[in-house]
Design a protein around this motif. Sequence first.
Motif, PDB file in Angstrom:
ATOM      1  N   MET A   1      84.897  94.374 104.112  1.00  0.00           N
ATOM      2  CA  MET A   1      84.087  93.296 103.547  1.00  0.00           C
ATOM      3  C   MET A   1      83.144  93.829 102.477  1.00  0.00           C
ATOM      4  O   MET A   1      82.915  93.163 101.474  1.00  0.00           O
ATOM      5  N   VAL A   2      82.606  95.003 102.690  1.00  0.00           N
ATOM      6  CA  VAL A   2      81.705  95.588 101.690  1.00  0.00           C
ATOM      7  C   VAL A   2      82.464  95.770 100.377  1.00  0.00           C
ATOM      8  O   VAL A   2      81.982  95.388  99.306  1.00  0.00           O
TER       9      VAL A   2
ATOM     10  N   ASP B   1      81.931  92.756 111.539  1.00  0.00           N
ATOM     11  CA  ASP B   1      81.566  93.581 110.389  1.00  0.00           C
ATOM     12  C   ASP B   1      82.709  94.451 109.877  1.00  0.00           C
ATOM     13  O   ASP B   1      82.568  95.645 109.683  1.00  0.00           O
ATOM     14  N   ASN B   2      83.854  93.849 109.642  1.00  0.00           N
ATOM     15  CA  ASN B   2      84.999  94.581 109.096  1.00  0.00           C
ATOM     16  C   ASN B   2      84.551  95.366 107.865  1.00  0.00           C
ATOM     17  O   ASN B   2      83.980  94.811 106.937  1.00  0.00           O
TER      18      ASN B   2
ATOM     19  N   LYS C   1      82.334  88.587 107.643  1.00  0.00           N
ATOM     20  CA  LYS C   1      81.689  89.806 108.119  1.00  0.00           C
ATOM     21  C   LYS C   1      81.169  89.624 109.543  1.00  0.00           C
ATOM     22  O   LYS C   1      81.408  90.447 110.417  1.00  0.00           O
ATOM     23  N   THR C   2      80.504  88.525 109.787  1.00  0.00           N
ATOM     24  CA  THR C   2      79.936  88.269 111.100  1.00  0.00           C
ATOM     25  C   THR C   2      81.011  87.880 112.107  1.00  0.00           C
ATOM     26  O   THR C   2      81.019  88.367 113.242  1.00  0.00           O
TER      27      THR C   2
END
Length: 125
Positions: A70-71, A66-67, A61-62
Motif C-alpha cells: 500500500m505504501v 497494513d499490506n 491499508k486498514t
Amino acid sequence: MQYIYGDFTDKQINEAVRAMHGDIHKLLLYKDKTIEEKIFEDDEAFLVFFENVMFKLGGIKTLFNDNGLMVTLMATLQGAMDNFKSDHFSYKKFRRAILDSHGYIKQMFEGGVGDAKLTDSTANR
C-alpha cells in the motif's frame, strides 16, 4: 480473503479488483492524447476523481492488516498526481506510474504479497 471484519469471497475480491483497475485506467485515459472520448469535464473534475480513488484505496491499508505494498501504491499514485499538477507534466512518467499502480494492485490481491491473508483458492491463481 480474510480482512479485519471477516472474509470476502473470491468473487467479491475479483469484482473489487476489477473496479480498482477500472478507476486507475480512467486516470490514464484522461491524459492520453489518442483518446477522443471525454471522460472528465476538466482538470478539476479529474483531480476530484483522482483524490476519491486515493481515498478509497487508502482504506485497503486498514482492512487488510497494513499490506506493505500500500505504501508503494499510494506513493506511486501521489507521484502521478504531483506530476499531473506540475508545470512540467510528463505523460511518459504519468503513464508509467499508472501502469505500475495496476501491477501493485495485482500483486496485493492476486499475488499474495504482503500481510493480506489469502485463501488457498485465491493464492493459487
